[in-house]
Design a protein around this motif. Structure first.
Motif, short mmCIF file in Angstrom:
data_model
loop_
_atom_site.label_atom_id
_atom_site.label_comp_id
_atom_site.label_asym_id
_atom_site.label_seq_id
_atom_site.Cartn_x
_atom_site.Cartn_y
_atom_site.Cartn_z
N GLY A 60 -0.32 15.24 -7.83
CA GLY A 60 -0.33 15.08 -6.39
C GLY A 60 0.06 13.66 -6.00
O GLY A 60 0.67 12.91 -6.77
N TRP A 61 -0.33 13.29 -4.81
CA TRP A 61 -0.02 11.95 -4.33
C TRP A 61 -0.89 10.92 -5.02
O TRP A 61 -2.10 11.10 -5.19
CB TRP A 61 -0.23 11.87 -2.81
N THR A 62 -0.27 9.81 -5.42
CA THR A 62 -0.94 8.72 -6.12
C THR A 62 -1.07 7.51 -5.20
O THR A 62 -0.05 6.93 -4.79
CB THR A 62 -0.14 8.31 -7.37
N PRO A 63 -2.29 7.11 -4.83
CA PRO A 63 -2.44 5.88 -4.05
C PRO A 63 -2.29 4.66 -4.97
O PRO A 63 -2.77 4.65 -6.10
CB PRO A 63 -3.86 5.99 -3.50
N ALA B 60 -3.85 1.73 -9.35
CA ALA B 60 -3.36 3.05 -8.96
C ALA B 60 -4.23 4.11 -9.60
O ALA B 60 -4.82 3.89 -10.68
CB ALA B 60 -1.90 3.25 -9.37
N ARG B 61 -4.34 5.26 -8.94
CA ARG B 61 -5.09 6.39 -9.49
C ARG B 61 -4.21 7.64 -9.44
O ARG B 61 -3.69 8.01 -8.40
CB ARG B 61 -6.37 6.63 -8.71
N LEU B 62 -4.07 8.27 -10.61
CA LEU B 62 -3.28 9.49 -10.74
C LEU B 62 -4.19 10.64 -11.14
O LEU B 62 -5.20 10.44 -11.82
CB LEU B 62 -2.16 9.33 -11.77
N LEU C 60 0.86 -1.18 0.00
CA LEU C 60 0.00 0.00 0.00
C LEU C 60 0.90 1.23 0.00
O LEU C 60 1.68 1.43 0.94
CB LEU C 60 -0.90 0.00 1.24
N GLY C 61 0.82 2.02 -1.08
CA GLY C 61 1.76 3.12 -1.23
C GLY C 61 1.10 4.43 -1.59
O GLY C 61 -0.03 4.48 -2.09
N LEU C 62 1.83 5.50 -1.31
CA LEU C 62 1.50 6.86 -1.76
C LEU C 62 2.72 7.38 -2.50
O LEU C 62 3.82 7.46 -1.93
CB LEU C 62 1.16 7.77 -0.58
N TRP C 63 2.53 7.75 -3.77
CA TRP C 63 3.66 8.07 -4.64
C TRP C 63 3.47 9.43 -5.29
O TRP C 63 2.36 9.82 -5.63
CB TRP C 63 3.80 7.00 -5.73
#
Length: 406
Positions: free
Chosen positions: A202-205, A223-225, A187-190
């Motif tokens: 912005g941040w991508t989960p 992922a959603r950008l 589980l990441g925030l990129w």
């Protein structure tokens, strides 16, 4: 003429040790450090005078940048990486990973620069990573085109991810301590400042799940950008490949700009019957874009769905010999509306919209754990004239060139 970077790659090929496997943990298992490197050199020829790989596919523009022309003798990819670990107490590890790479004659780029804290929870493990790394997608999607048995990344991976997806961020990973069922969760925030993201994104989960059931392995990633001002060069413009996405906030000259939302879905399934000499891998990516496209000639609302995948068949003929076959297809559907829709579609390279199909067969020989020599032949069909290619590859990788403990 020898290309820049080839001498360095050939120098690396004179030493050696172990296969470059992205599914391996790069951080040493015990307190210590290690230095690794890898390189691949190719000699490719085609049956035509056009650059190879294809510079850009109509209907599947991706980032819009053109890869290096790899006909003739040249460097495919070279990397060097440093990893270190300390063990403050039993069951706890702190790690550091630094890695840099170069494709062809392109610029050296950072592939990893992260720190990691890991702790054991009974049979399970929990780790937190911070810094630059590949966004977790699973072994099949991540490794395809990265020192694998074929000289190019799959078409859909180049279109959706520009080859490899590097980003800066945080990733929390849970690894299960049993061999069956769910194996790991990421589980990441990129902050994805390059394709498929943008400088102002912005941040991508992102979420990745891995499972294993006897002879089957499966991965799923989403992922959603929300890119703003994500630029791609005009279809009529001449470009070179780089790892930077043009920023439309700075300039819109010769660019088509996207503002909106991009959803990514990746999945893979591998069948590895343990008593048989062959494996089968299915993998694919879907990219959905919703937003607004703008060029100097107009503006349009866009709804795009790009999808593609491949099947890999590998047969272990004998211990050092491996034969492979990869079949691919990628295609897209674009819906544009607004007074400038037709002009924007042309500028963005969305028409004509033709599927891309590729087939490649390979035969490789691994006389040692660190060396692989291979031959490959393939064909590609798209809106452009069909292309056929043949090539030879020399690939070397050492995970532990030097290292030690402390």
């Amino acid at each position: 003429m020898r290309r820049p970077g080839l001498a360095c790659a050939l120098g690396l090929l004179l030493s050696g040790a172990q296969a470059h496997d992205l599914s391996q943990d790069p951080v040493p298992a015990a307190a210590g450090w290690r230095l690794g490197a890898a390189a691949a050199v190719t000699a490719l020829e085609t049956d035509g005078d056009t650059a190879w790989p294809t510079s850009r596919w109509s209907g599947l523009p991706g980032s819009g940048s053109s890869p290096d022309d790899r006909r003739g003798l040249g460097l495919e990819h070279a990397t060097i990486d440093l990893a270190a670990a300390v063990m403050p107490q039993a069951g706890t590890r702190l790690g550091l990973v630094l890695a840099a790479g170069q494709h062809g004659t392109g610029q050296v780029h950072t592939e990893a620069a992260r720190i990691e804290a890991r702790t054991d929870l009974g049979l399970d493990r929990l780790s937190l990573q911070f810094g630059r790394d590949r966004v977790p997608l699973g072994a099949a999607l991540t490794s395809a085109g990265h020192f694998d048995r074929h000289a190019q990344p799959p078409v859909i991976k180049r279109v959706a991810l520009d080859g490899d997806w590097f980003a800066d961020g945080l990733n929390l990973r849970w690894q299960r301590g049993v061999s069956e069922g769910l194996q790991s969760v990421d589980l990441g925030l990129w902050r994805s400042r390059s394709w498929p993201g943008a400088a102002s994104a912005g941040w991508t989960p992102a979420l990745h799940l891995e499972g294993n059931w006897d002879t089957w392995r499966a991965d799923l990633a989403v992922a959603r950008l929300k890119p703003r001002g994500r630029g791609i060069p005009l279809a009529s413009a001449s470009t070179v490949h780089n790892h930077d996405t043009p920023d439309c906030r700075l300039s819109t000259v010769n660019l088509v700009c996207f503002d909106g939302r991009t959803d990514l879905l990746g999945a893979s399934l591998m069948w590895d019957p343990h008593e048989e000499p062959w494996t089968v891998t299915l993998a694919g990516l879907i990219q959905r874009d919703r937003g607004q496209l703008t060029s100097s000639l107009g503006q349009a609302e866009v709804r795009s769905l790009t999808r593609g995948g491949w099947i890999d068949l590998q047969w272990q003929i004998d211990e050092p010999w491996l034969a492979g076959l990869r079949l691919e297809q990628a295609q897209a559907r674009h819906e544009l509306s607004g007074p400038g829709a037709s002009r924007v579609a042309v500028d963005a390279g969305l028409t004509p919209n033709t599927p891309v199909r590729r087939a490649a067969a390979s035969l490789s020989w691994s006389p040692t754990r660190d060396w692989t020599l291979g031959a490959e032949a393939g064909t590609e069909s798209s809106s452009r004239p069909d292309v056929r290619w043949v090539g030879l590859r020399a690939m070397w990788a050492s995970r532990d060139l030097v290292g030690g403990g402390w």
